[in-house]
Design an enzyme around this catalytic site. Structure first.
Site, PDB file in Angstrom:
ATOM      1  N   GLU A 179     -27.338  19.597  42.916  1.00  0.00           N
ATOM      2  CA  GLU A 179     -27.210  18.898  41.638  1.00  0.00           C
ATOM      3  C   GLU A 179     -26.455  19.733  40.605  1.00  0.00           C
ATOM      4  O   GLU A 179     -25.716  19.185  39.780  1.00  0.00           O
ATOM      5  CB  GLU A 179     -28.596  18.527  41.100  1.00  0.00           C
ATOM      6  CG  GLU A 179     -29.331  17.484  41.915  1.00  0.00           C
ATOM      7  CD  GLU A 179     -30.021  18.055  43.149  1.00  0.00           C
ATOM      8  OE1 GLU A 179     -30.544  17.271  43.957  1.00  0.00           O
ATOM      9  OE2 GLU A 179     -30.039  19.299  43.309  1.00  0.00           O
ATOM     10  N   ILE A 212     -27.556  33.268  49.774  1.00  0.00           N
ATOM     11  CA  ILE A 212     -27.349  31.955  49.155  1.00  0.00           C
ATOM     12  C   ILE A 212     -25.915  31.821  48.655  1.00  0.00           C
ATOM     13  O   ILE A 212     -25.318  32.773  48.158  1.00  0.00           O
ATOM     14  CB  ILE A 212     -28.334  31.765  47.981  1.00  0.00           C
ATOM     15  CG1 ILE A 212     -29.771  31.660  48.502  1.00  0.00           C
ATOM     16  CG2 ILE A 212     -28.002  30.528  47.151  1.00  0.00           C
ATOM     17  CD1 ILE A 212     -30.819  31.676  47.414  1.00  0.00           C
ATOM     18  N   LEU A 270     -21.087  15.748  52.420  1.00  0.00           N
ATOM     19  CA  LEU A 270     -19.681  15.765  52.028  1.00  0.00           C
ATOM     20  C   LEU A 270     -19.031  17.140  52.122  1.00  0.00           C
ATOM     21  O   LEU A 270     -17.808  17.237  52.213  1.00  0.00           O
ATOM     22  CB  LEU A 270     -19.536  15.236  50.601  1.00  0.00           C
ATOM     23  CG  LEU A 270     -19.921  13.770  50.432  1.00  0.00           C
ATOM     24  CD1 LEU A 270     -19.968  13.410  48.967  1.00  0.00           C
ATOM     25  CD2 LEU A 270     -18.953  12.869  51.168  1.00  0.00           C
TER      26      LEU A 270
END
EC number: 2.4.99.12
Length: 433
Positions: free
Chosen positions: A70, A317, A346
């Site tokens: 997000e 990460i 995607l």
């Protein structure tokens, strides 16, 4: 007064609910804190003991996303915003440590202030909001927090949701408490949504239709990393020979690993595998499983390469998207776990890599259906996985077809960003500097 604004009783009940939810989750939090070492850096800001500072002068635009995906989708929008509105100061927050780390990596070099969103208890979040005093709130996909948004609105901020969505399960929960649902979203000034299905769900909750626009899914709009220099760079860094095939298993959960281990063992060809666990604290578990299978592996954090190993575990990460670009096939994790429902489908397309995923894609079923109908992705099941992977690796023309269809999909979806930006500009307030 804000239309539909909650009373003090509503605020009190909401705070009580948050405290109850926190107490229920406390054993899990303590377990992760002391066993896995999570939350060590974030407790101060979460509980309001540390107050973030936004340097400089000028109005503040506060962008918020729940976690890694997000916040990442905010990047192109925020870059455009900073270019066209340089007088604004920008803040990006996330609810998770991984989301914050990724946000800091993406937005820190741009001069953007990043921090973890404090708990939404009124006594904690309201002083933080007052200290920053944002003029614009931007919520990625709809991760709104009631006390946060209400305090910002009280100070005169404009609030907008971009790339908005509302899952069927969330809609059901809000429908049960329909009155609560109206209050939840009434402070939001604009809803820029992904598709008509999400629009129908927001309307069902009583959101004013005049506030809603369907602008499309802007997760499809990020800088594409599929240029040859990107692919060549990462393959060289990984020390992959030109004829060596690479399978990237991205954001994998334990159930994904359970499926892929015997597949990798059975394939045993000139194939290298990059394992990217969704949660890096599971890297040790993955190490043990690969050792048990006698698979030679190294760790990304130790700068391992495929010159010495058949597998690399990415125990850090923020590297997945770059590493996708080196792949011959890319699997998106969480799709062999019915509790997860998949992650970002995607990213492999944006890197110019053939996309494969498992059958559990309920978290983004609409997107998966569109990709499959266009031939831009391949859905696997446990019975055919070895056969399909072998076929795709043996037929580069089939992989090229997936890449071409993926590029077409992204090209068609690019217009969603332009629509979103044009609609978003309407909500940027004119603020005196």
């Amino acid at each position: 007064m804000i239309k539909g604004r909650r009373t003090k009783l509503h605020t009190f009940l909401y705070d009580c609910f948050l405290i109850f939810a926190f107490m229920v989750g406390l054993p899990r939090i303590l377990y992760k804190r002391f066993v896995h070492g999570k939350y060590t850096k974030s407790l101060g800001i979460r509980f309001g003991f540390k107050k973030p500072e936004v340097p400089g002068t000028g109005p503040v635009a506060w962008f918020h996303g729940a976690s890694v995906g997000e916040t990442a989708l905010l990047l192109p929008l925020l870059k455009r915003f900073m270019k066209e509105y340089p007088e604004w100061r920008c803040v990006v927050t996330s609810c998770t440590e991984s989301g914050h780390e990724n946000a800091h990596r993406l937005f820190g070099p741009l001069g953007v202030t990043t921090f973890i969103l404090p708990l939404d208890l009124s006594i904690i979040i309201k002083p933080v909001v007052r200290a920053i005093s944002p003029s614009l709130l931007v919520f990625s996909e709809g991760d709104c927090w009631l006390n946060f948004i209400e305090e910002a609105k009280r100070l005169g901020a404009t609030a907008v949701i971009i790339n908005g969505k509302l899952s069927a399960n969330s809609c059901k929960r809000f429908t049960i408490l329909k009155r609560f649902g109206r209050n939840y979203f009434s402070p939001v000034d604009g809803f820029l949504l992904q598709d008509e299905q999400h629009k129908a769900r927001f309307l069902q909750l009583g959101v004013d239709k005049e506030k809603i626009q369907v602008t499309g899914n802007i997760k499809t709009y990020t800088e594409t990393l599929s240029e040859n220099n990107q692919r060549d760079y990462w393959r060289e860094k990984l020390q992959l020979a030109q004829d060596t095939e690479l399978l990237v298993l991205g954001s994998v959960h334990p159930k994904d690993v359970e499926v892929w281990l015997p597949v990798v063992r059975e394939l045993r060809r000139n194939l290298k595998v990059l394992w990217v666990p969704r949660h890096i604290e599971r890297s040790k578990e993955l190490e043990a499983l690969l050792s048990k299978e006698n698979i030679s592996y190294g760790l990304w954090s130790k700068e391992a390469t495929f010159a010495q190993h058949d597998a690399i575990i990415v125990d850090a990460i923020g590297w997945l998207k770059q590493l996708y670009s080196a792949a011959d096939l890319a699997f998106v994790g969480g799709t062999f776990d019915d509790r997860i429902g998949g992650h970002n489908l995607l990213e492999p397309l944006q890197c110019g890599v053939p996309l494969i995923f498992g059958p559990h894609i309920q978290s983004q079923s609409d997107l998966a259906e569109r990709l499959l109908s266009m031939g831009a992705g391949c859905c696997l099941d446990k019975t055919n996985i070895v056969k399909v992977i072998t076929f795709l690796l043996d037929h580069p023309e089939e992989r090229a077809a997936y890449i071409q269809k993926g590029a077409m999909f992204l090209h068609e979806e690019k217009v969603a960003f332009d629509r979103t930006w044009e609609s978003f500009k309407r909500y940027i307030p004119c603020v005196k500097i």
